[in-house]
Design a protein around this motif. Sequence first.
Motif, PDB file in Angstrom:
ATOM      1  N   THR A  15       0.897  -1.202   0.026  1.00  0.00           N
ATOM      2  CA  THR A  15       0.047  -0.108  -0.126  1.00  0.00           C
ATOM      3  C   THR A  15       0.944   1.440   0.130  1.00  0.00           C
ATOM      4  OG1 THR A  15      -1.871  -1.078   1.308  1.00  0.00           O
ATOM      5  CG2 THR A  15      -1.665   1.238   1.199  1.00  0.00           C
ATOM      6  N   GLU A  16       1.889   1.230   0.805  1.00  0.00           N
ATOM      7  CA  GLU A  16       2.777   2.421   0.900  1.00  0.00           C
ATOM      8  C   GLU A  16       3.499   2.437  -0.534  1.00  0.00           C
ATOM      9  OE1 GLU A  16       6.968   3.526   3.313  1.00  0.00           O
ATOM     10  OE2 GLU A  16       5.288   2.686   4.314  1.00  0.00           O
ATOM     11  N   SER A  17       3.987   1.374  -1.153  1.00  0.00           N
ATOM     12  CA  SER A  17       4.576   1.481  -2.605  1.00  0.00           C
ATOM     13  C   SER A  17       3.749   2.477  -3.411  1.00  0.00           C
ATOM     14  CB  SER A  17       4.966   0.450  -3.016  1.00  0.00           C
ATOM     15  OG  SER A  17       5.858  -0.280  -2.055  1.00  0.00           O
ATOM     16  N   GLU A  18       2.365   1.830  -3.550  1.00  0.00           N
ATOM     17  CA  GLU A  18       1.344   2.527  -4.375  1.00  0.00           C
ATOM     18  C   GLU A  18       1.211   3.983  -3.994  1.00  0.00           C
ATOM     19  OE1 GLU A  18      -2.421   0.405  -4.404  1.00  0.00           O
ATOM     20  OE2 GLU A  18      -1.399  -1.447  -4.423  1.00  0.00           O
ATOM     21  N   ARG A  19       1.169   4.075  -2.998  1.00  0.00           N
ATOM     22  CA  ARG A  19       1.016   5.799  -2.461  1.00  0.00           C
ATOM     23  C   ARG A  19       2.176   6.411  -2.740  1.00  0.00           C
ATOM     24  NH1 ARG A  19       1.612   6.100   3.277  1.00  0.00           N
ATOM     25  NH2 ARG A  19       3.846   6.677   2.288  1.00  0.00           N
ATOM     26  N   ASP A  20       3.153   6.042  -2.625  1.00  0.00           N
ATOM     27  CA  ASP A  20       4.613   6.758  -3.088  1.00  0.00           C
ATOM     28  C   ASP A  20       4.545   6.933  -4.813  1.00  0.00           C
ATOM     29  OD1 ASP A  20       5.457   6.749  -0.837  1.00  0.00           O
ATOM     30  OD2 ASP A  20       6.804   5.305  -0.689  1.00  0.00           O
ATOM     31  N   ARG A  21       4.082   5.691  -5.529  1.00  0.00           N
ATOM     32  CA  ARG A  21       3.825   5.895  -6.852  1.00  0.00           C
ATOM     33  C   ARG A  21       2.924   6.968  -7.286  1.00  0.00           C
ATOM     34  NH1 ARG A  21       6.830   6.364 -10.632  1.00  0.00           N
ATOM     35  NH2 ARG A  21       7.991   4.846  -9.790  1.00  0.00           N
ATOM     36  N   LYS A  22       1.909   7.182  -6.563  1.00  0.00           N
ATOM     37  CA  LYS A  22       0.728   8.136  -7.154  1.00  0.00           C
ATOM     38  C   LYS A  22       1.380   9.505  -6.420  1.00  0.00           C
ATOM     39  CE  LYS A  22      -3.124   5.247  -6.553  1.00  0.00           C
ATOM     40  NZ  LYS A  22      -4.366   4.821  -5.782  1.00  0.00           N
ATOM     41  N   ILE A  23       2.077   9.566  -5.551  1.00  0.00           N
ATOM     42  CA  ILE A  23       2.548  11.252  -5.213  1.00  0.00           C
ATOM     43  C   ILE A  23       3.717  11.609  -6.263  1.00  0.00           C
ATOM     44  CG2 ILE A  23       4.180  12.241  -3.366  1.00  0.00           C
ATOM     45  CD1 ILE A  23       2.562  10.642  -1.158  1.00  0.00           C
ATOM     46  N   ALA A  24       4.702  10.503  -6.566  1.00  0.00           N
ATOM     47  CA  ALA A  24       5.679  10.816  -7.669  1.00  0.00           C
ATOM     48  C   ALA A  24       5.021  11.207  -9.125  1.00  0.00           C
ATOM     49  CB  ALA A  24       6.571   9.450  -7.677  1.00  0.00           C
ATOM     50  N   ASP A  25       3.935  10.374  -9.460  1.00  0.00           N
ATOM     51  CA  ASP A  25       3.288  10.851 -10.475  1.00  0.00           C
ATOM     52  C   ASP A  25       2.743  12.163 -10.451  1.00  0.00           C
ATOM     53  OD1 ASP A  25       4.257   8.312 -11.691  1.00  0.00           O
ATOM     54  OD2 ASP A  25       2.082   7.235 -11.360  1.00  0.00           O
ATOM     55  N   GLY A  26       2.057  12.518  -9.560  1.00  0.00           N
ATOM     56  CA  GLY A  26       1.529  13.698  -9.551  1.00  0.00           C
ATOM     57  C   GLY A  26       2.661  14.745  -9.341  1.00  0.00           C
ATOM     58  N   MET A  27       3.556  14.572  -8.547  1.00  0.00           N
ATOM     59  CA  MET A  27       4.703  15.643  -8.483  1.00  0.00           C
ATOM     60  C   MET A  27       5.204  15.780 -10.149  1.00  0.00           C
ATOM     61  SD  MET A  27       6.536  14.977  -4.993  1.00  0.00           S
ATOM     62  CE  MET A  27       7.605  16.366  -5.193  1.00  0.00           C
ATOM     63  N   GLY A  28       5.500  14.644 -10.635  1.00  0.00           N
ATOM     64  CA  GLY A  28       5.942  14.825 -12.161  1.00  0.00           C
ATOM     65  C   GLY A  28       5.012  15.652 -13.083  1.00  0.00           C
ATOM     66  N   ARG A  29       3.661  15.244 -12.937  1.00  0.00           N
ATOM     67  CA  ARG A  29       2.747  16.222 -13.919  1.00  0.00           C
ATOM     68  C   ARG A  29       2.894  17.708 -13.369  1.00  0.00           C
ATOM     69  NH1 ARG A  29      -0.241  11.620 -12.954  1.00  0.00           N
ATOM     70  NH2 ARG A  29      -1.397  12.584 -10.954  1.00  0.00           N
ATOM     71  N   LEU A  30       3.207  18.104 -12.012  1.00  0.00           N
ATOM     72  CA  LEU A  30       3.133  19.299 -11.567  1.00  0.00           C
ATOM     73  C   LEU A  30       4.306  19.958 -12.198  1.00  0.00           C
ATOM     74  CD1 LEU A  30       1.942  19.391  -7.765  1.00  0.00           C
ATOM     75  CD2 LEU A  30       0.778  20.282  -9.619  1.00  0.00           C
ATOM     76  N   ALA A  31       5.436  19.264 -12.288  1.00  0.00           N
ATOM     77  CA  ALA A  31       6.713  19.723 -12.783  1.00  0.00           C
ATOM     78  C   ALA A  31       6.696  19.975 -14.360  1.00  0.00           C
ATOM     79  CB  ALA A  31       7.614  18.838 -12.580  1.00  0.00           C
ATOM     80  N   GLU A  32       5.934  19.006 -14.819  1.00  0.00           N
ATOM     81  CA  GLU A  32       5.849  19.350 -16.425  1.00  0.00           C
ATOM     82  C   GLU A  32       5.151  20.332 -16.664  1.00  0.00           C
ATOM     83  OE1 GLU A  32       4.236  15.649 -17.772  1.00  0.00           O
ATOM     84  OE2 GLU A  32       6.161  14.393 -17.606  1.00  0.00           O
TER      85      GLU A  32
END
Length: 45
Positions: A15-32
């Motif tokens: 569950t923690e890995s999934e949450r971390d992936r979602k956070i990383a994806d969201g931050m990536g979109r914000l950076a783009e």
Amino acid sequence: MGHSTTRAALIYLHTESERDRKIADGMGRLAEEALKNEDQQGSGT
């Protein structure tokens, strides 16, 4: 980790890995988006 079973610990880790992936994806979109906005603002001058 303090969990009663190894299985419980693995569930939480997954569950923690999934949450971390979602956070990383969201931050990536914000950076783009920020980079796109920066490029658009820079090309208008």
